[in-house]
Design an enzyme around this catalytic site. Structure first.
Site, short mmCIF file in Angstrom:
data_model
loop_
_atom_site.label_atom_id
_atom_site.label_comp_id
_atom_site.label_asym_id
_atom_site.label_seq_id
_atom_site.Cartn_x
_atom_site.Cartn_y
_atom_site.Cartn_z
N ARG A 146 -16.61 39.55 -18.68
CA ARG A 146 -17.68 40.52 -18.86
C ARG A 146 -19.01 39.96 -18.37
NH1 ARG A 146 -16.94 41.13 -23.66
NH2 ARG A 146 -15.38 42.76 -23.51
N LYS A 189 -22.02 42.45 -30.32
CA LYS A 189 -21.87 41.26 -29.48
C LYS A 189 -21.95 41.63 -28.00
CE LYS A 189 -19.27 38.49 -32.82
NZ LYS A 189 -18.03 37.75 -33.10
N LYS A 190 -21.49 42.84 -27.65
CA LYS A 190 -21.57 43.27 -26.26
C LYS A 190 -23.02 43.55 -25.87
CE LYS A 190 -16.89 45.12 -25.68
NZ LYS A 190 -16.09 46.27 -25.22
N ASP A 205 -14.96 48.56 -19.88
CA ASP A 205 -13.60 48.62 -20.42
C ASP A 205 -12.97 47.30 -20.04
OD1 ASP A 205 -11.73 50.24 -21.93
OD2 ASP A 205 -10.47 50.14 -20.16
N SER A 241 -21.44 51.08 -26.61
CA SER A 241 -20.51 50.27 -27.39
C SER A 241 -21.09 50.09 -28.79
CB SER A 241 -20.30 48.90 -26.75
OG SER A 241 -19.53 48.07 -27.61
N TYR A 263 -9.02 39.12 -28.24
CA TYR A 263 -7.96 38.15 -27.98
C TYR A 263 -8.50 36.73 -27.75
CZ TYR A 263 -4.90 42.21 -27.41
OH TYR A 263 -4.17 43.36 -27.63
N ASP A 264 -9.80 36.51 -27.96
CA ASP A 264 -10.40 35.20 -27.71
C ASP A 264 -9.64 34.04 -28.38
OD1 ASP A 264 -12.32 36.37 -26.14
OD2 ASP A 264 -13.97 36.08 -27.55
#
Length: 201
Positions: free
Chosen positions: A184, A12-13, A73, A8, A156-157
């Site tokens: 996640r 942030k991930k 995903d 990714s 979409y947070d």
């Protein structure tokens, strides 16, 4: 030290996985970003489910770099829309990763709909160069807001209000609060068991 590719470009991930591993007391794993390895073609995410696409990305990363690879995903499933945007969440408005446009389009489509139930869904997958694969799914139930709130998070947070979070949007939670309950975060905590086993191979 075992190197683990995180497929990714979203820092942030990567930070989220780092936090999960630290929380689980898993040491000896060095997370590697795509920018830290030789460039390879991004795979076509043509799967029909979150699991399909997570595995496509994890397999591609492992095959191209020779490193075990984690990929996810994820997306937003809105009940009144039959689970959409779903796997199309990142490009709902037509251009990949345009969060503002995606949020605006979804809110416009849902403007007159009273049923606001929604869930964030994430499938996280681990693939090794030797062909081992693991995948887990996490869900975060909540409801769709009518306008964005908060400056944190991504995707979409700002328009998602999680159940049990005191009426705050996901974008109004701290990173620590979000990691503890998010789709996640839940999936990564399950996957962490398999990540820890990489040190024994």
């Amino acid at each position: 030290m075992v190197e683990l590719l995180v497929a990714s470009n979203n820092p942030k991930k990567l930070a989220e996985l780092e936090a999960v591993l630290a929380e689980a007391g898993i040491a000896g794993i060095e997370l590697v970003a795509p920018a830290d390895v030789a460039a390879y073609p991004e795979p076509v995410e043509n799967g029909l489910t979150f699991r399909d696409n997570a595995l496509i990305k994890a397999r591609a990363g492992a095959a191209a770099t020779g490193l075990p690879c984690v990929a996810d995903d994820s997306g937003l499933a809105v009940a009144a829309m039959g689970g959409m945007p779903g796997i199309l969440s990142a490009r709902w408005a037509g251009r990949h990763g345009d969060d503002v446009a995606n949020n605006a389009l979804l809110l416009a489509q849902m403007e007159d709909i009273e049923l606001r139930d929604a869930a964030f869904v994430s499938c996280c997958a681990l693939a090794t160069p030797g062909g081992e694969e693991f995948s887990v799914e996490g869900r975060w139930e909540g409801r769709l807001l009518r306008r964005p709130r908060g400056a944190g998070g991504f995707g979409y947070d700002p328009i998602f209000e999680p159940l049990g979070e005191g009426g705050r949007s996901a974008a109004e939670l701290t990173a620590e609060e979000k990691n503890a309950v998010s789709h996640r975060g839940r999936a990564l905590r399950e996957l962490a068991v398999h990540i820890a086993e990489l040190k024994n191979r």
